[in-house]
Design an enzyme around this catalytic site. Structure first.
Site, PDB file in Angstrom:
ATOM      1  N   SER A  72       0.860  -1.194   0.000  1.00  0.00           N
ATOM      2  CA  SER A  72       0.000   0.000   0.000  1.00  0.00           C
ATOM      3  C   SER A  72       0.889   1.234   0.000  1.00  0.00           C
ATOM      4  O   SER A  72       2.039   1.182   0.470  1.00  0.00           O
ATOM      5  CB  SER A  72      -0.853  -0.008   1.273  1.00  0.00           C
ATOM      6  OG  SER A  72      -1.481   1.250   1.457  1.00  0.00           O
ATOM      7  N   TYR A 115      -1.367  -1.096  10.395  1.00  0.00           N
ATOM      8  CA  TYR A 115      -1.586  -1.418   8.978  1.00  0.00           C
ATOM      9  C   TYR A 115      -0.374  -0.989   8.141  1.00  0.00           C
ATOM     10  O   TYR A 115       0.174  -1.783   7.368  1.00  0.00           O
ATOM     11  CB  TYR A 115      -2.847  -0.703   8.490  1.00  0.00           C
ATOM     12  CG  TYR A 115      -3.144  -0.874   7.022  1.00  0.00           C
ATOM     13  CD1 TYR A 115      -3.747  -2.037   6.548  1.00  0.00           C
ATOM     14  CD2 TYR A 115      -2.832   0.122   6.094  1.00  0.00           C
ATOM     15  CE1 TYR A 115      -4.026  -2.192   5.191  1.00  0.00           C
ATOM     16  CE2 TYR A 115      -3.106  -0.020   4.746  1.00  0.00           C
ATOM     17  CZ  TYR A 115      -3.714  -1.186   4.298  1.00  0.00           C
ATOM     18  OH  TYR A 115      -3.975  -1.340   2.958  1.00  0.00           O
TER      19      TYR A 115
HETATM   20  N1  NAD Z   1      -8.843  -0.410  -1.432  1.00  0.00           N
HETATM   21  C1  NAD Z   1      -7.810   0.404  -1.198  1.00  0.00           C
HETATM   22  O1  NAD Z   1      -7.932   1.632  -1.191  1.00  0.00           O
HETATM   23  C2  NAD Z   1      -6.442  -0.176  -0.959  1.00  0.00           C
HETATM   24  C3  NAD Z   1      -5.319   0.669  -1.008  1.00  0.00           C
HETATM   25  C4  NAD Z   1      -4.057   0.130  -0.781  1.00  0.00           C
HETATM   26  C5  NAD Z   1      -3.917  -1.208  -0.529  1.00  0.00           C
HETATM   27  N2  NAD Z   1      -5.019  -2.009  -0.480  1.00  0.00           N
HETATM   28  C6  NAD Z   1      -4.816  -3.415  -0.193  1.00  0.00           C
HETATM   29  O2  NAD Z   1      -5.430  -4.164  -1.212  1.00  0.00           O
HETATM   30  C7  NAD Z   1      -5.869  -5.412  -0.701  1.00  0.00           C
HETATM   31  C8  NAD Z   1      -7.328  -5.607  -0.998  1.00  0.00           C
HETATM   32  O3  NAD Z   1      -8.072  -4.511  -0.505  1.00  0.00           O
HETATM   33  P1  NAD Z   1      -9.603  -4.317  -0.924  1.00  0.00           P
HETATM   34  O4  NAD Z   1      -9.924  -2.889  -0.751  1.00  0.00           O
HETATM   35  O5  NAD Z   1      -9.857  -4.996  -2.208  1.00  0.00           O
HETATM   36  O6  NAD Z   1     -10.325  -5.099   0.267  1.00  0.00           O
HETATM   37  P2  NAD Z   1     -11.693  -5.922   0.305  1.00  0.00           P
HETATM   38  O7  NAD Z   1     -12.207  -5.799   1.703  1.00  0.00           O
HETATM   39  O8  NAD Z   1     -12.586  -5.523  -0.808  1.00  0.00           O
HETATM   40  O9  NAD Z   1     -11.215  -7.414   0.058  1.00  0.00           O
HETATM   41  C9  NAD Z   1     -10.387  -8.050   0.981  1.00  0.00           C
HETATM   42  C10 NAD Z   1     -10.768  -9.511   1.022  1.00  0.00           C
HETATM   43  O10 NAD Z   1      -9.841 -10.166   1.900  1.00  0.00           O
HETATM   44  C11 NAD Z   1     -10.572 -11.121   2.652  1.00  0.00           C
HETATM   45  N3  NAD Z   1      -9.856 -11.435   3.899  1.00  0.00           N
HETATM   46  C12 NAD Z   1      -9.759 -10.669   4.997  1.00  0.00           C
HETATM   47  N4  NAD Z   1      -9.075 -11.326   5.947  1.00  0.00           N
HETATM   48  C13 NAD Z   1      -8.720 -12.519   5.425  1.00  0.00           C
HETATM   49  C14 NAD Z   1      -8.024 -13.652   5.926  1.00  0.00           C
HETATM   50  N5  NAD Z   1      -7.561 -13.665   7.176  1.00  0.00           N
HETATM   51  N6  NAD Z   1      -7.848 -14.714   5.119  1.00  0.00           N
HETATM   52  C15 NAD Z   1      -8.340 -14.709   3.852  1.00  0.00           C
HETATM   53  N7  NAD Z   1      -9.032 -13.676   3.323  1.00  0.00           N
HETATM   54  C16 NAD Z   1      -9.217 -12.600   4.111  1.00  0.00           C
HETATM   55  C17 NAD Z   1     -11.914 -10.466   2.918  1.00  0.00           C
HETATM   56  O11 NAD Z   1     -12.905 -11.424   3.253  1.00  0.00           O
HETATM   57  C18 NAD Z   1     -12.177  -9.747   1.594  1.00  0.00           C
HETATM   58  O12 NAD Z   1     -12.936 -10.526   0.702  1.00  0.00           O
HETATM   59  C19 NAD Z   1      -5.534  -5.378   0.790  1.00  0.00           C
HETATM   60  O13 NAD Z   1      -4.292  -5.985   0.985  1.00  0.00           O
HETATM   61  C20 NAD Z   1      -5.456  -3.893   1.081  1.00  0.00           C
HETATM   62  O14 NAD Z   1      -4.644  -3.634   2.212  1.00  0.00           O
HETATM   63  C21 NAD Z   1      -6.263  -1.529  -0.685  1.00  0.00           C
END
Ligand code: NAD
Length: 267
Positions: free
Chosen positions: A147, A160
């Protein structure tokens, strides 16, 4: 279905929603057989069903990435179905209100929030790599989702951000340890991507601040991230390893405050 991943086996974690679901769909659309892994069984099944509805091949795997026994079983299940793993996108993170939402001031931080963040975001990635690399018979490619929060500080989310910073170091270690076996490992560092989870977590004022930090008029979508992940996992990136690529519409390419004022003055 045909493309860069024809005949290859992919495993995507956190693929029940958001970025992971889009990456799983993209890899499937480019010819991969996909293991759609998520903590939430129904979400994993929904992503796998959507891939199949578009003519792809996918199997849903229910697993908590922080639990080694579950990770071992999920990888074994995928290998039983498809014989191997060629590419891994380790993307799951704990983002729910009870953990990420309480990751605020350090002086009041519940240590359980820190521990669960590290368990899922960092140990989870380590476990996925640990159990996947041995079933990559001809080398392979790995992408970890970090991130922009790994690359700069903030007034909240120290757990985080620290977990995501550690993933960047871990990326280099994996690349170094397994490069001679033909395994590449890179990280992607997105800025705000408006997934449902992100939308729920942000106030309108926070969204406006994020918009002001970007150099470009547009935010990154899940498909933008999927395009980058797919490139890094493909043979087109065969000489790229150990790297972290920010995908942030220019958020980190400048001093944000300067652009914030420009943007506000222009309104
Ligand atoms: N959306 C953003 O703005 C953003 C920005 C930077 C980084 N990220 C990173 O991108 C990735 C995805 O984010 P997103 O926004 O798509 O999230 P999201 O919540 O849409 O999807 C995350 C998924 O991970 C699953 N999950 C959570 N804990 C888990 C576990 N212990 N084992 C297996 N699955 C698990 C959840 O059930 C969910 O389906 C993450 O690593 C997040 O930190 C997101």
């Amino acid at each position: 279905m045909s493309g860069r991943f024809d005949g290859r086996v992919a495993l995507v974690t956190g693929a029940g929603a958001g970025i992971g679901a889009a990456c799983a769909a993209r890899l499937a659309a480019e010819g991969s057989f996909v293991g759609v892994l998520d903590l939430r069984a129904a979400a994993a099944k929904a992503t796998a069903a959507a891939i199949r509805a578009h003519g792809g091949t996918a199997v849903a795997l229910t697993c908590d990435v922080s639990d080694e026994k579950q990770v071992r079983e999920a990888v074994t299940e995928l290998v039983t179905s498809f014989g191997r793993v060629d590419v891994l996108h380790s993307n799951a993170a704990v983002l729910d209100a009870d953990v990420y939402g309480r990751d605020r001031d350090l002086d009041g931080l519940d240590v359980a929030v820190w521990d669960r963040t590290m368990e899922v975001n960092l140990r989870g990635a380590m476990l996925m790599v640990k159990h996947t690399v041995p079933v990559m018979p001809d080398g392979g490619a790995i992408v970890l989702t970090s991130s922009v929060s790994a690359l700069v500080g903030d007034t909240v989310h120290a757990a985080y951000g620290s977990s995501k910073s550690a993933l960047i170091g871990f990326t280099r270690y994996v690349a170094t340890m397994y490069g001679s076996r033909g395994v590449r490992c890179n990280a992607v560092a997105p800025a705000l991507v408006l997934t449902e989870t992100a939308r729920r977590a942000m106030t309108p004022a926070q969204l406006a601040d994020k918009a002001a930090e970007r150099l470009l008029p547009w935010a990154c979508s899940v498909d933008d991230v999927a395009g980058l992940v797919s490139f890094l996992l493909s043979d087109e990136a065969r000489c790229i390893t150990g790297q972290t690529v920010a995908i942030d519409s220019g958020t980190l390419a400048h001093r944000p405050q300067h652009a914030v004022h420009q943007w506000r003055d222009g309104q």
